[in-house]
Design a protein around this motif. Structure first.
Motif, PDB file in Angstrom:
ATOM      1  N   ASN A 306       0.831  -1.211   0.000  1.00 43.14           N
ATOM      2  CA  ASN A 306       0.000   0.000   0.000  1.00 43.14           C
ATOM      3  C   ASN A 306       0.866   1.261   0.000  1.00 43.14           C
ATOM      4  O   ASN A 306       0.599   2.222  -0.723  1.00 43.14           O
ATOM      5  N   TYR A 307       1.896   1.243   0.842  1.00 43.10           N
ATOM      6  CA  TYR A 307       2.806   2.388   0.949  1.00 43.10           C
ATOM      7  C   TYR A 307       3.473   2.662  -0.399  1.00 43.10           C
ATOM      8  O   TYR A 307       3.580   3.822  -0.835  1.00 43.10           O
ATOM      9  N   ALA A 308       3.922   1.600  -1.060  1.00 50.64           N
ATOM     10  CA  ALA A 308       4.595   1.767  -2.349  1.00 50.64           C
ATOM     11  C   ALA A 308       3.643   2.347  -3.391  1.00 50.64           C
ATOM     12  O   ALA A 308       4.024   3.233  -4.175  1.00 50.64           O
ATOM     13  N   GLU A 309       2.410   1.872  -3.413  1.00 55.82           N
ATOM     14  CA  GLU A 309       1.458   2.358  -4.410  1.00 55.82           C
ATOM     15  C   GLU A 309       1.093   3.830  -4.174  1.00 55.82           C
ATOM     16  O   GLU A 309       0.807   4.556  -5.122  1.00 55.82           O
ATOM     17  N   TYR A 310       1.096   4.255  -2.932  1.00 56.92           N
ATOM     18  CA  TYR A 310       0.800   5.648  -2.621  1.00 56.92           C
ATOM     19  C   TYR A 310       1.984   6.584  -2.873  1.00 56.92           C
ATOM     20  O   TYR A 310       1.810   7.708  -3.346  1.00 56.92           O
ATOM     21  N   ASN A 311       3.185   6.111  -2.534  1.00 55.50           N
ATOM     22  CA  ASN A 311       4.329   7.019  -2.449  1.00 55.50           C
ATOM     23  C   ASN A 311       5.460   6.757  -3.437  1.00 55.50           C
ATOM     24  O   ASN A 311       6.292   7.654  -3.654  1.00 55.50           O
ATOM     25  N   TYR A 312       5.531   5.562  -4.021  1.00 53.74           N
ATOM     26  CA  TYR A 312       6.666   5.230  -4.886  1.00 53.74           C
ATOM     27  C   TYR A 312       6.178   4.501  -6.138  1.00 53.74           C
ATOM     28  O   TYR A 312       6.658   3.415  -6.480  1.00 53.74           O
ATOM     29  N   GLU A 313       5.245   5.108  -6.851  1.00 49.71           N
ATOM     30  CA  GLU A 313       4.687   4.452  -8.034  1.00 49.71           C
ATOM     31  C   GLU A 313       5.756   4.158  -9.079  1.00 49.71           C
ATOM     32  O   GLU A 313       5.651   3.172  -9.824  1.00 49.71           O
ATOM     33  N   ASP A 314       6.808   4.972  -9.116  1.00 49.39           N
ATOM     34  CA  ASP A 314       7.873   4.749 -10.089  1.00 49.39           C
ATOM     35  C   ASP A 314       8.705   3.514  -9.765  1.00 49.39           C
ATOM     36  O   ASP A 314       9.416   2.991 -10.633  1.00 49.39           O
ATOM     37  N   LEU A 315       8.616   3.032  -8.527  1.00 50.19           N
ATOM     38  CA  LEU A 315       9.408   1.864  -8.128  1.00 50.19           C
ATOM     39  C   LEU A 315       8.589   0.567  -8.107  1.00 50.19           C
ATOM     40  O   LEU A 315       9.113  -0.485  -7.748  1.00 50.19           O
ATOM     41  N   LEU A 316       7.316   0.618  -8.514  1.00 55.43           N
ATOM     42  CA  LEU A 316       6.475  -0.585  -8.470  1.00 55.43           C
ATOM     43  C   LEU A 316       7.056  -1.750  -9.289  1.00 55.43           C
ATOM     44  O   LEU A 316       6.898  -2.907  -8.898  1.00 55.43           O
ATOM     45  N   PRO A 317       7.745  -1.496 -10.414  1.00 56.40           N
ATOM     46  CA  PRO A 317       8.356  -2.617 -11.151  1.00 56.40           C
ATOM     47  C   PRO A 317       9.422  -3.367 -10.353  1.00 56.40           C
ATOM     48  O   PRO A 317       9.788  -4.493 -10.716  1.00 56.40           O
ATOM     49  N   HIS A 318       9.928  -2.758  -9.278  1.00 55.21           N
ATOM     50  CA  HIS A 318      10.922  -3.442  -8.452  1.00 55.21           C
ATOM     51  C   HIS A 318      10.284  -4.492  -7.546  1.00 55.21           C
ATOM     52  O   HIS A 318      10.977  -5.389  -7.056  1.00 55.21           O
ATOM     53  N   LEU A 319       8.976  -4.388  -7.301  1.00 58.88           N
ATOM     54  CA  LEU A 319       8.320  -5.357  -6.419  1.00 58.88           C
ATOM     55  C   LEU A 319       8.191  -6.705  -7.111  1.00 58.88           C
ATOM     56  O   LEU A 319       7.887  -6.776  -8.317  1.00 58.88           O
ATOM     57  N   SER A 320       8.416  -7.764  -6.366  1.00 61.69           N
ATOM     58  CA  SER A 320       8.149  -9.098  -6.893  1.00 61.69           C
ATOM     59  C   SER A 320       6.680  -9.180  -7.275  1.00 61.69           C
ATOM     60  O   SER A 320       5.811  -8.625  -6.597  1.00 61.69           O
ATOM     61  N   SER A 321       6.393  -9.864  -8.348  1.00 65.44           N
ATOM     62  CA  SER A 321       5.000 -10.003  -8.788  1.00 65.44           C
ATOM     63  C   SER A 321       4.260 -11.100  -8.021  1.00 65.44           C
ATOM     64  O   SER A 321       3.075 -11.341  -8.270  1.00 65.44           O
ATOM     65  N   CYS A 322       4.944 -11.740  -7.075  1.00 62.26           N
ATOM     66  CA  CYS A 322       4.321 -12.828  -6.316  1.00 62.26           C
ATOM     67  C   CYS A 322       3.230 -12.315  -5.382  1.00 62.26           C
ATOM     68  O   CYS A 322       3.397 -11.290  -4.711  1.00 62.26           O
ATOM     69  N   LYS A 323       2.133 -13.039  -5.321  1.00 64.52           N
ATOM     70  CA  LYS A 323       1.118 -12.782  -4.308  1.00 64.52           C
ATOM     71  C   LYS A 323       1.693 -13.131  -2.940  1.00 64.52           C
ATOM     72  O   LYS A 323       2.705 -13.833  -2.830  1.00 64.52           O
ATOM     73  N   SER A 324       1.044 -12.671  -1.887  1.00 63.78           N
ATOM     74  CA  SER A 324       1.474 -13.047  -0.539  1.00 63.78           C
ATOM     75  C   SER A 324       1.080 -14.512  -0.282  1.00 63.78           C
ATOM     76  O   SER A 324       0.220 -15.064  -0.971  1.00 63.78           O
ATOM     77  N   GLU A 486      17.236   5.540  -2.020  1.00 73.73           N
ATOM     78  CA  GLU A 486      18.493   5.163  -2.682  1.00 73.73           C
ATOM     79  C   GLU A 486      18.221   4.588  -4.067  1.00 73.73           C
ATOM     80  O   GLU A 486      18.934   4.899  -5.031  1.00 73.73           O
ATOM     81  N   ILE A 487      17.194   3.733  -4.167  1.00 77.50           N
ATOM     82  CA  ILE A 487      16.847   3.164  -5.476  1.00 77.50           C
ATOM     83  C   ILE A 487      16.437   4.279  -6.429  1.00 77.50           C
ATOM     84  O   ILE A 487      16.876   4.342  -7.579  1.00 77.50           O
ATOM     85  N   ARG A 488      15.586   5.167  -5.932  1.00 77.06           N
ATOM     86  CA  ARG A 488      15.086   6.268  -6.769  1.00 77.06           C
ATOM     87  C   ARG A 488      16.239   7.147  -7.260  1.00 77.06           C
ATOM     88  O   ARG A 488      16.213   7.658  -8.399  1.00 77.06           O
ATOM     89  N   ALA A 489      17.266   7.297  -6.429  1.00 75.41           N
ATOM     90  CA  ALA A 489      18.417   8.136  -6.793  1.00 75.41           C
ATOM     91  C   ALA A 489      19.453   7.377  -7.612  1.00 75.41           C
ATOM     92  O   ALA A 489      20.482   7.948  -7.999  1.00 75.41           O
ATOM     93  N   GLY A 490      19.209   6.088  -7.865  1.00 74.01           N
ATOM     94  CA  GLY A 490      20.155   5.284  -8.636  1.00 74.01           C
ATOM     95  C   GLY A 490      21.395   4.901  -7.864  1.00 74.01           C
ATOM     96  O   GLY A 490      22.436   4.585  -8.451  1.00 74.01           O
ATOM     97  N   LYS A 491      21.324   4.892  -6.531  1.00 73.56           N
ATOM     98  CA  LYS A 491      22.496   4.623  -5.704  1.00 73.56           C
ATOM     99  C   LYS A 491      22.417   3.295  -4.952  1.00 73.56           C
ATOM    100  O   LYS A 491      23.280   3.016  -4.121  1.00 73.56           O
ATOM    101  N   SER A 492      21.406   2.483  -5.223  1.00 74.32           N
ATOM    102  CA  SER A 492      21.245   1.236  -4.477  1.00 74.32           C
ATOM    103  C   SER A 492      22.239   0.187  -4.960  1.00 74.32           C
ATOM    104  O   SER A 492      22.428  -0.010  -6.170  1.00 74.32           O
ATOM    105  N   LYS A 493      22.853  -0.514  -4.002  1.00 73.71           N
ATOM    106  CA  LYS A 493      23.838  -1.549  -4.334  1.00 73.71           C
ATOM    107  C   LYS A 493      23.257  -2.948  -4.218  1.00 73.71           C
ATOM    108  O   LYS A 493      23.951  -3.947  -4.419  1.00 73.71           O
ATOM    109  N   TYR A 494      21.959  -3.038  -3.905  1.00 66.67           N
ATOM    110  CA  TYR A 494      21.375  -4.326  -3.564  1.00 66.67           C
ATOM    111  C   TYR A 494      20.736  -5.011  -4.770  1.00 66.67           C
ATOM    112  O   TYR A 494      20.283  -4.375  -5.717  1.00 66.67           O
ATOM    113  N   GLN A 495      20.711  -6.351  -4.685  1.00 66.20           N
ATOM    114  CA  GLN A 495      19.957  -7.138  -5.662  1.00 66.20           C
ATOM    115  C   GLN A 495      18.595  -7.565  -5.094  1.00 66.20           C
ATOM    116  O   GLN A 495      17.640  -7.770  -5.842  1.00 66.20           O
ATOM    117  N   PHE A 496      18.500  -7.687  -3.776  1.00 65.23           N
ATOM    118  CA  PHE A 496      17.285  -8.212  -3.155  1.00 65.23           C
ATOM    119  C   PHE A 496      17.031  -7.469  -1.852  1.00 65.23           C
ATOM    120  O   PHE A 496      17.938  -7.315  -1.029  1.00 65.23           O
TER     121      PHE A 496
END
Length: 588
Positions: A306-324, A486-496
């Protein structure tokens, strides 16, 4: 910490400098009647005036929860003036309070009623007008009833401290003050993530979850096949409702209780957790090896989604497509299980027992339907399950230890169990990812680097067969925001990245039993600081007891893919087990 000398009721004590009078008194064996028995850093600003005491150097009575101790201070708790003032403070709160205690959902767990008994407050001491009240029942997960609000501000502080959101605040002034979303909107018309952390700290029934017990009752009457599935964090906390110490796992008795409530089948969501790992693990590997969008972020927590959909719509492709997990398992019950038993999915009613209030919102998402049929039909919290057990006259402590139904989804791995702890989803996924990348099991099955019950950010770098995997774990949106920016700024070093909506993970979900020293059984004074650790330990201990501790080694998961799904991330798996997300505008 430096020590100072004070006196309480004429007796000298040495206490830590910087303590409030309330804290110092408790450390010396005094429990000043107050509405601060559950604080966790949620400051109430001393607004309720319940914990008044006399203290030298102060002008008149002071609120002990905010007034600091000083060298040589003398404190009087039991003086006639202090005793009478505390009683009158509670009576003033009661004078503007809806006292329908018998119908209140917070009955048995109301701190206002508890402190009224301690102070001898009379509910008719002050008569007069009541503030205008508002009843907000529009949101899928939360109910707000201002007639029961005492304006303590705990919910305001919890929302800010856990998520940095400030959804709740004080609106209007004086007698017309209410605690609400901006402009006294409904939760349904605000960017609230429906996590329920505010409910956990509310001392009265002003904030509660939407009860779905009536939906379950109606399903039993309808003649449908009513099937229940319970999340791992539920077993680590349900016992608290029946007198067990915090952190006592009650899996077998919980299963027995669910059967006696009338459910046709009793399943463990750990099976769904194992299924989630198979899908999510393969999705991660595919993204790493095929240049997919990284970092990939877990999607098990509906509050976080919910938080991502409200505040980080540009990062939604980073979410796993798996259901809970419970949504995945619901989809399997209404497809594979229905097919195996010759039952029309429309005649199946799936109930999920969750530690999470946001799951009530999640189950109503249009994206979580297959052929127009919802994966899950009702969500009840750990607290709601306890209510159902109690009203049925079931003597929980005398129940036998029973096992989950074992037909097509009874087996689960230790990896599935630890989903309920922050870092658990990450560890469970890494156990399978390690195997898929190396072709062998990790010598030490645990990933200690990602464990820890506190909110905040944890990170680790792993070398898996020459593939470097940088991971991070965050719980609570205040911590998650750091990683997202960090992801939004292109500075994230993580894969997961694993993100959980509630600080500490599902063990601290908005639907778990209330943690109040005045209501907890057989506990030491340190419970406020250790309840998350104790609940987490219950899940880790169950993981250690399992013969199978990796999701990919669950024999029924293997069979499900062989006979029905084909392979992880197959076309059928995507149709049943994956979902989509969408930015939210206008707070609909």
């Amino acid at each position: 910490m430096a020590k100072i000398n004070i006196k309480i009721e004429g007796i000298p004590y040495e206490v830590e400098e910087g303590m409030t009078i309330l804290e110092a008194a408790k450390s010396c064996g005094y429990e000043i009647p107050s509405l601060c028995t559950f604080n966790h850093g949620e400051c109430n600003l001393g607004s309720c005036r319940v914990c008044l005491v006399e203290a030298t150097g102060a002008r008149g009575l002071v609120a002990s929860c905010v007034y600091p101790v000083s060298e040589g201070m003398e404190v009087r708790i039991s003086s006639p003036a202090a005793v009478e003032a505390r009683r009158e403070s509670v009576e003033l709160l009661l004078s503007n309070h809806n006292k329908n205690c018998q119908q209140c959902e917070k009955n048995e767990y109301c701190e206002l009623l508890h402190v009224a008994k301690l102070t001898g407050a009379r509910d008719d001491a002050f008569a007069g007008s009541h503030s205008k009240t508002y009843l907000d029942q529009l949101a899928p997960a939360l109910v707000r009833d201002t007639s029961k609000c005492i304006l303590c501000g705990r919910c305001v502080a919890r929302c800010q401290n856990a998520h940095g959101l400030g959804i709740l605040g004080f609106e209007n002034r004086g007698f017309n003050t209410v605690v609400s979303p901006a402009e006294n909107r409904s939760f349904a018309d605000s960017p609230c993530i429906q996590c329920g952390q505010c409910v956990n700290v509310c001392p009265t029934g002003a904030l509660m979850e939407h009860s779905e017990i009536p939906l379950v009752d109606e399903a039993f009457k309808s003649g449908k096949h009513v099937i229940v599935q319970a999340a791992p964090a539920v077993r680590a906390a349900l016992g608290e409702e029946f007198g067990y110490p915090v952190g006592t796992p009650v899996t077998g008795k919980m299963i027995a209780a669910l059967r006696r409530l009338g459910f046709e089948k009793v399943y463990d969501v750990n099976f769904g957790a194992d299924l989630t790992i198979m899908e999510e693990g393969h999705e991660l590997i595919s993204r790493i090896q095929n240049g997919g969008i990284l970092p990939m972020i877990t999607s098990c927590s509906p509050g976080w989604v919910n938080y991502a959909e409200y505040n980080y719509e540009d990062l939604l492709p980073h979410l796993s497509s798996c259901k809970s997990p419970h949504e995945m398992q619901g989809a399997i019950i209404k497809s594979y299980w229905a097919e195996q038993n010759g039952i029309d999915p429309k005649d199946i009613f799936v109930v999920s027992v969750m530690p999470c209030i946001a799951k009530k919102f999640e189950r109503q998402r249009e994206q979580l339907k297959v052929n127009g049929i919802p994966d899950v039909d009702a969500v009840i919290t750990t607290r709601e399950l306890a209510k159902m057990i109690k009203r049925s006259g079931i003597m929980f402590t005398r129940l036998p230890e029973e096992e989950w139904d074992q037909d097509i989804m009874g087996d689960y791995s230790g990896a599935g169990v630890i989903f309920g702890v922050t870092g658990g989803v990450m560890e469970a996924a890494l156990r399978t990812v390690y195997f898929k990348l190396t072709g062998k099991e990790k010598d030490s099955i645990t990933f200690e680097e990602v464990r820890g019950h506190d909110a905040g950010i944890r990170e680790a770098t792993l070398d898996i067969n020459g593939t470097t995997v940088n991971v991070a774990i965050a719980s609570g949106m205040k911590s998650a925001k750091v990683l997202l920016d960090e992801i939004r700024a292109g500075k994230s070093k993580y894969q997961f990245i694993e993100i959980m909506g509630c600080p500490g993970g599902c063990i601290n979900g908005g639907g778990q039993p209330y943690v109040r020293p005045c209501f907890l059984p057989n506990e030491d004074d340190d419970i406020i600081d250790t309840y998350k650790e104790k609940r987490a330990k219950a899940l880790y201990s169950e993981d250690e007891k399992q013969t199978v501790r990796q999701s990919h080694n669950n024999p029924q998961i293997v069979e499900l893919y062989d006979k029905f799904l084909g392979a992880p991330n197959s076309h059928k798996a995507h149709k049943l087990l994956h979902t989509t997300y969408a930015a939210r505008e206008g707070f609909n």
